[in-house]
Design an enzyme around this catalytic site. Structure first.
Site, mmCIF file in Angstrom:
data_model
loop_
_atom_site.group_PDB
_atom_site.id
_atom_site.type_symbol
_atom_site.label_atom_id
_atom_site.label_comp_id
_atom_site.label_asym_id
_atom_site.label_seq_id
_atom_site.Cartn_x
_atom_site.Cartn_y
_atom_site.Cartn_z
ATOM 1 N N PHE A 117 2.478 8.949 7.570
ATOM 2 C CA PHE A 117 1.812 9.326 6.320
ATOM 3 C C PHE A 117 1.514 8.139 5.419
ATOM 4 O O PHE A 117 0.668 8.218 4.534
ATOM 5 C CB PHE A 117 2.638 10.382 5.561
ATOM 6 N N LYS A 118 2.207 7.015 5.642
ATOM 7 C CA LYS A 118 2.004 5.859 4.761
ATOM 8 C C LYS A 118 0.571 5.340 4.818
ATOM 9 O O LYS A 118 0.105 4.692 3.886
ATOM 10 C CB LYS A 118 3.008 4.774 5.090
ATOM 11 N N ASP A 119 -0.151 5.642 5.908
ATOM 12 C CA ASP A 119 -1.568 5.251 5.988
ATOM 13 C C ASP A 119 -2.396 5.874 4.864
ATOM 14 O O ASP A 119 -3.366 5.268 4.404
ATOM 15 C CB ASP A 119 -2.172 5.717 7.318
ATOM 16 N N LEU A 122 -1.813 3.492 2.017
ATOM 17 C CA LEU A 122 -2.034 2.061 2.229
ATOM 18 C C LEU A 122 -3.450 1.727 2.658
ATOM 19 O O LEU A 122 -3.937 0.622 2.419
ATOM 20 C CB LEU A 122 -0.989 1.500 3.199
#
Ligand SMILES: *Cc1c(COP(=O)(O)O)cnc(C)c1O
Length: 470
Positions: A117-119, A122
């Site tokens: 999910f960090k995409d 970021l």
């Protein structure tokens, strides 16, 4: 100095959670952490209650534009372009699709380039950096220490971008093979990786010490990627609205609950903001693994540092949750002086309790629990057997903790934070065989890798940076 083409929108103002001065969005994004050590907070929140119904057909980038609009001092056309660029690499046209599985809804946040999910945040942050740098003509050299998903998501957020480079260090042999290859096989010339002979704490110390060398920091225009950047939190509030509004429309319910696997309190804090901005959330279910400092706080009112333990869900193996300060700021009714005192008390004594806090102004939306290794493995097995659905170990923690909160007429949305193929060992342990696959991860096996080795020594690290950054 070059004149600004776009005058800042003076409505968008931020304050440090420990200070009085106000800041604009660009400064908040580019500096990450306030100079007084506090986290940036908006001085006001919009109320979207009246808009929710009308937004049910908006695409993901259109929804993002509506939610971010009041917070961002860019012109509509610019913001729209940055959003479209950030979300077109996602492999699903819905960006973060919802899937009905048994009695829950899974919110799949793992369709971005690195399958976590960090995409979502970021990709957007990388494009924001690039935009502001091209406007100012400045350079930015980012540092990151990673124990897993953040490093690769940050690298994929900035690879190939102008005026920006990144160095990511990780503890040698202690990140998974897949996570390591997701970092070291990126060929772009602005990406540098190094494996450090030491622990994750050693890596984090190298980064922090380097950022504290102010001469060095100014000479190389250093910045850092971590989950406290306000733009990351803001980008994450979007999928709460996107999913929440769709579930209300599909079920006719008036409220929904979310279960969130939690480490640094970034993702779930984005849900809390969505609730404060008018999304009718009944419960935010905070789920931790055995590193349960946050679960204990919401259960017993005691926030006390412990020792981090390695689990099947490594991205949540965190003891001190850096975004928790943002919650404390709201708990003190936006009082920076009191927030600073609380943080100082925690830094000194390793502990704060609800006795140190004023009572909540409204009923708490948070509820919490934790899942140990056995419960995590059982949940993976159960969902595979009953629903033919593979959960990654982080998602399984959330789904397990959410179980007691299944209620009539309140749809339950469980955040799926990573693709199961990123954690093949946990899947094999749960099912007896390793069946989680994803084509992008298979392709990594044949790519050449680039990575230096470093001792855990600050001077060697600075030399490494000086050789690569300009
Ligand atoms: C980072 C991460 C989390 C925890 O998110 P926080 O914002 O730190 O609470 C959960 N699951 C996965 C897969 C992650 O990478």
């Amino acid at each position: 100095m070059v004149a600004r083409m776009h005058p800042p929108n003076t409505k968008t103002q931020y304050i440090s959670s420990r200070g009085k001065e106000t800041f604009g969005f660009e400064e908040v994004v580019m500096s990450g952490l306030a100079r007084d050590g506090g986290l940036f907070m908006p001085t006001a929140l919009p109320d979207f209650r009246a808009d929710l119904h009308a937004w049910k057909h908006l695409s993901y980038p259109e929804m993002a534009l509506k939610i971010m609009r009041p917070f961002v001092d860019l012109q509509d056309a610019t913001l729209r372009e940055l959003l479209s660029k950030s979300y077109s690499p996602f492999r699903d046209t819905d960006v973060t699709p919802l899937r009905r599985v048994g009695r829950i809804w899974l919110l799949e946040l793992f369709h971005g380039p690195t399958l976590a999910f960090k995409d979502v945040a970021l990709q957007f942050l990388g494009n924001l950096f690039e935009h502001y740098l091209s406007r100012s003509g400045n350079r930015l050299n980012l540092l990151g220490a990673t124990s897993g998903d953040t490093g690769s998501a940050a690298i994929h957020g900035v690879k190939g971008k102008k005026n920006i480079a990144i160095a990511v260090i990780f503890p040698r042999g202690r990140v998974s093979q897949i996570q390591e290859r997701q970092m070291t096989t990126v060929p772009d010339s602005n990406i540098f990786c190094a494996a450090v002979d030491g622990s994750f704490d050693d890596c984090q110390r190298l980064v922090k010490d380097t950022l504290r060398c102010l001469d060095f920091r100014d000479r190389f225009a250093l910045g850092s990627v971590n989950s406290i950047n306000w733009a990351r939190v803001l980008a994450q509030t979007v999928y709460y609205f996107h999913a929440g509004i769709r579930v209300l429309a599909a079920t006719g319910a008036n409220q929904m609950s979310f279960a969130v696997p939690t480490g640094n309190f970034g993702d779930i804090f984005a849900g809390y903001l969505a609730s404060r901005m008018g999304l009718p959330i009944k419960r935010l279910i905070l789920a931790t693994n055995e590193n349960d400092i946050l679960a204990r706080f919401f259960q017993n009112g005691i926030y006390a540092r412990g020792k981090a333990k390695a689990t099947l869900s490594p991205s949540m193996d965190i003891q001190v949750a850096s975004n928790f300060e943002r919650y404390l700021y709201y708990r003190t009714a936006s009082n920076p002086e009191q927030t600073r005192m609380l943080m100082e008390k925690f830094e000194k004594t390793g502990k704060i309790t609800t006795n140190d806090l004023p009572p909540p102004l409204e009923p708490e939306v948070f509820t919490a629990g934790s899942a140990d290794t056995t419960a995590t493995l059982q949940t993976i097995k159960e969902y595979h057997t009953l629903h033919n659905c593979l959960l990654d170990p982080h998602t399984a923690v959330g789904v397990h903790v959410a179980k007691p909160y299944l209620e009539e007429n309140i749809p339950l949305i469980c955040l799926a934070t990573a693709h199961p193929a990123k954690f093949p060992k946990a899947i094999a342990q749960a099912l007896g065989r390793d069946i989680a696959r994803h084509e992008t991860l298979e392709a990594l096996k044949d790519l050449p890798a680039r990575c230096d080795n470093l001792p855990p020594d600050p001077e060697t690290f600075r030399n490494f940076l000086a050789n690569h950054f300009n």
